[in-house]
Scaffold this motif. Sequence first.
Motif, PDB file in Angstrom:
ATOM      1  N   ARG A  73       4.304 -10.568   1.057  1.00  0.00           N
ATOM      2  CA  ARG A  73       3.583  -9.403   1.714  1.00  0.00           C
ATOM      3  C   ARG A  73       4.465  -8.651   2.072  1.00  0.00           C
ATOM      4  O   ARG A  73       5.795  -8.674   2.571  1.00  0.00           O
ATOM      5  N   PRO A  75       4.405  -6.456   5.587  1.00  0.00           N
ATOM      6  CA  PRO A  75       3.616  -6.118   6.795  1.00  0.00           C
ATOM      7  C   PRO A  75       3.882  -4.801   7.371  1.00  0.00           C
ATOM      8  O   PRO A  75       3.135  -4.422   8.291  1.00  0.00           O
ATOM      9  N   ARG A 116      -1.981  -3.054   3.637  1.00  0.00           N
ATOM     10  CA  ARG A 116      -0.741  -3.670   4.514  1.00  0.00           C
ATOM     11  C   ARG A 116      -0.928  -5.085   4.819  1.00  0.00           C
ATOM     12  O   ARG A 116      -2.039  -5.450   5.474  1.00  0.00           O
ATOM     13  N   GLY A 117       0.200  -5.944   4.740  1.00  0.00           N
ATOM     14  CA  GLY A 117       0.137  -7.118   5.099  1.00  0.00           C
ATOM     15  C   GLY A 117      -0.686  -8.228   4.122  1.00  0.00           C
ATOM     16  O   GLY A 117      -0.636  -9.283   4.377  1.00  0.00           O
ATOM     17  N   ASN A 143      10.489  -4.817   5.245  1.00  0.00           N
ATOM     18  CA  ASN A 143       9.235  -4.925   4.963  1.00  0.00           C
ATOM     19  C   ASN A 143       8.617  -5.877   4.054  1.00  0.00           C
ATOM     20  O   ASN A 143       8.038  -5.730   3.056  1.00  0.00           O
TER      21      ASN A 143
END
Length: 158
Positions: A73, A75, A116-117, A143
């Motif tokens: 992922r 974040p 996002r995430g 990231n």
Amino acid sequence: MRLIRTEPLTAEAFAPFGQVLEGTGDFRLINAGLCRRHHDRAVLDFGPEGRAGISIFKAEARALPYEFDLIERHPEGSQAFLPMGAEPFLVIVTADPQAQPRAFLTNGAQGINLARGTWHGVLTPLAAPGLFAVVDRIGATPNLEEHRYSEAWRVIRG
């Protein structure tokens, strides 16, 4: 080995993970009526420390059944995958590494924007050349987070 069946990629089913990018539904005509603009299809999120960047990814083609034990992922930002061909690709997502992942199969004319995430599998084209434009966060801070499952998952056609 744990088993997952593919499901068709639809906006409704994929909504908890991001947006499906496709030229369907509402549009407005532009370019003297010769082009349909399907407007504002993704929520791009690059956080306060990042900016948008466009990269080109070329991934090796895989086949079903497909086995994986790694998800990741980002974040700090969303990530959009826009295929530069008309071949289907596999999209693996989950809300949490402890939950069972879902496997979506695109129709060859769809891209995705991962929120996002969102935990997701690696880029998995099902035919060559596996060429994608990717819109994601460019920034100085890390990231990427990865999770390895102790037991692999096998994805089969639904």
